[in-house]
Design an enzyme around this catalytic site. Structure first.
Site, PDB file in Angstrom:
ATOM      1  N   LYS A 110       1.065  -1.563  -0.227  1.00 52.21           N
ATOM      2  CA  LYS A 110      -0.349   0.260   0.115  1.00 52.21           C
ATOM      3  C   LYS A 110       0.529   1.680   0.114  1.00 52.21           C
ATOM      4  CE  LYS A 110      -3.436  -3.443   0.981  1.00 52.21           C
ATOM      5  NZ  LYS A 110      -3.844  -3.959   0.253  1.00 52.21           N
TER       6      LYS A 110
HETATM    7  C1  LIG Z   1      -4.602  -5.483   1.171  1.00 51.99           C
HETATM    8  C2  LIG Z   1      -6.328  -5.200   0.734  1.00 51.99           C
HETATM    9  C3  LIG Z   1      -6.378  -5.790   1.737  1.00 51.99           C
HETATM   10  C4  LIG Z   1      -6.132  -6.762   3.327  1.00 51.99           C
HETATM   11  O1  LIG Z   1      -5.218  -6.094   4.333  1.00 51.99           O
HETATM   12  P1  LIG Z   1      -4.168  -6.377   5.516  1.00 51.99           P
HETATM   13  O2  LIG Z   1      -3.393  -5.158   6.356  1.00 51.99           O
HETATM   14  O3  LIG Z   1      -3.483  -7.033   4.785  1.00 51.99           O
HETATM   15  O4  LIG Z   1      -4.799  -7.010   5.972  1.00 51.99           O
HETATM   16  C5  LIG Z   1      -8.096  -5.700   2.369  1.00 51.99           C
HETATM   17  N1  LIG Z   1      -9.145  -5.715   1.297  1.00 51.99           N
HETATM   18  C6  LIG Z   1      -8.035  -4.950   0.147  1.00 51.99           C
HETATM   19  C7  LIG Z   1      -8.808  -4.164  -1.013  1.00 51.99           C
HETATM   20  C8  LIG Z   1      -6.785  -4.792   0.013  1.00 51.99           C
HETATM   21  O5  LIG Z   1      -5.837  -4.399  -0.939  1.00 51.99           O
END
Ligand SMILES: *Cc1c(COP(=O)(O)O)cnc(C)c1O
Length: 395
Positions: A199
């Site tokens: 992210k």
């Molecule tokens: C990355 C992601 C998640 C999960 O995030 P984590 O912090 O790894 O649990 C959930 N929803 C979306 C749309 C994502 O891109």
């Protein structure tokens, strides 16, 4: 024997001198390392003052009243459903076109995920696709801002609010994006962010649930810490012995101060990261504008994306199949990715009934996510651009 040793070395050297262009690379440096060293020296490494400071900083950045740091966005989404008392017999509408966690969390509380199709332009749920799958058992919708491009929240709220259907935002990818001029995080009662390295900013692993509703905040603070009614910092600050209580069953979804202090440094870089991502996205958009059969991620008229994922969709006018294009990028030293996954095509969800998801299926089969990260040089980006343009000319 000698020859084997030599060729191994050659392979290693080759990798060092000619690295792949990654699809994403977090922008981490000496400041993060120094901040972590300070936390280690302090002796307080679990959830403590740095987590509290990070929660305040994220809440202020996105314009929400409270932030509750968690070990992941998945954990934050789970807590959002628990806070809404969603459980067995309830239905929660989710896009299939999302990372699988969006659907999984609904199962965590014993409710049923109901897959809705997405808008072809921005790859997100919209009022039309949600309305098509509503039933009297629908309790909530998890709206994903896929790849950092905001969904049209107002029209979704116009559909859901009068029906008493809660809107939760899965903003895992969307920190720093804006909807109608205001940051994502300021619009709904429960919004979840991720700080996974994929992210825009990262804490290694981590997430945060933001809310402006005090009663939700109080309960979520407890739920992420085994349901305890007083946290470690409050207990330490109290001169009297404190006997804690556990009013309800909670979870261990805590973030550590080691993670939070990285997040505090990263957050100071957010505006620069987003501005730079938008500029790199603009370069891709203009480079591909005249190629038949290629459509790129763009800002919807109501929002500014942070371009956490920069996607292109190939259609029949493009001479290569999606998988051949992916292979060609890989052979050219470029690590691209297939588009967003579709949960309903995975074995874990294959036995579940669903309505028409043809747009989802088209997008998951025809999309590619291209490299985009803060330190991506224009020269490296031009290699990606040239490979796609050259492929468009082949036949
Ligand atoms: C990355 C992601 C998640 C999960 O995030 P984590 O912090 O790894 O649990 C959930 N929803 C979306 C749309 C994502 O891109």
């Amino acid at each position: 024997m000698n020859r084997v040793a030599v060729s191994c070395e050659a392979a290693v050297n080759n990798r060092v001198s000619d690295p792949m262009i990654p699809v994403m690379r977090p922008w981490l440096g000496a400041e993060e390392a120094a901040a972590v060293a300070e936390v280690l020296a302090s002796g307080w490494v679990a959830q403590g003052p740095k987590v509290a400071a990070f929660e305040r900083a994220i809440a202020d950045t996105v314009g929400a009243g409270y932030g509750v740091a968690t070990s992941s966005c998945t954990g934050a989404l789970h807590l959002a459903l628990v806070a809404l008392d969603i459980s067995h017999g309830d239905e929660v509408v989710v896009p299939s076109l999302s990372f699988i966690a969006t659907a999984n969390v609904v199962r965590y509380v014993g409710a049923s995920p109901v897959f809705a199709d997405v808008d072809e332009q921005n790859q997100n749920l919209c009022a039309r696709t949600i309305e098509a799958v509503l039933t009297p058992r629908t309790k909530a919708v998890i709206v994903v801002h896929q790849g950092g491009t905001p969904a049209d929240l107002d029209t979704i709220r116009e559909l859901c609010d009068p029906r008493g259907i809660a809107v939760i935002e899965d903003a895992a990818c969307a920190l720093g994006a804006t909807y109608k001029g205001k940051p994502i995080g300021s619009h709904s009662a429960l919004v979840a962010f991720s700080f996974h390295p994929r992210k825009v900013i990262t804490t290694g692993e981590g997430g945060m649930l933001v809310t402006s509703t005090e009663s939700y905040a109080r309960r979520i603070y407890r739920l992420r810490d085994h349901g305890v009614n007083i946290n470690a910092a409050e207990r330490h600050a109290n001169p009297e012995p404190v006997l804690e209580q556990f009013p309800e069953t909670g979870f261990n979804y805590r973030m550590s101060d080691i993670q939070a202090v990285i997040g505090l440094v990263q957050l100071r870089r957010l505006a620069r990261i987003v501005a730079n991502r938008r500029e790199l996205a603009r370069r891709y958009q203009s480079a591909f504008a005249d190629i038949p059969g290629v459509r790129t991620a763009t800002d919807p008229h109501y929002a500014l994306s942070n371009y956490q994922s920069f996607w292109i969709v190939l259609d029949n006018a493009f001479p290569l199949s999606r998988n051949d294009m992916l292979r060609k990028l890989m052979q050219g030293g470029i690590s691209a990715r297939r588009g967003f996954m579709a949960a309903h095509l995975e074995p874990a969800y294959r036995d579940q009934a669903h309505d028409d998801l043809s747009v989802t299926e088209h997008l998951t089969r025809q999309s590619i996510i291209l490299p985009l990260y803060h330190e991506l040089t224009e020269a490296d980006q031009d290699k990606v651009i040239e490979l796609v343009r050259e492929s468009a000319r082949s036949s």
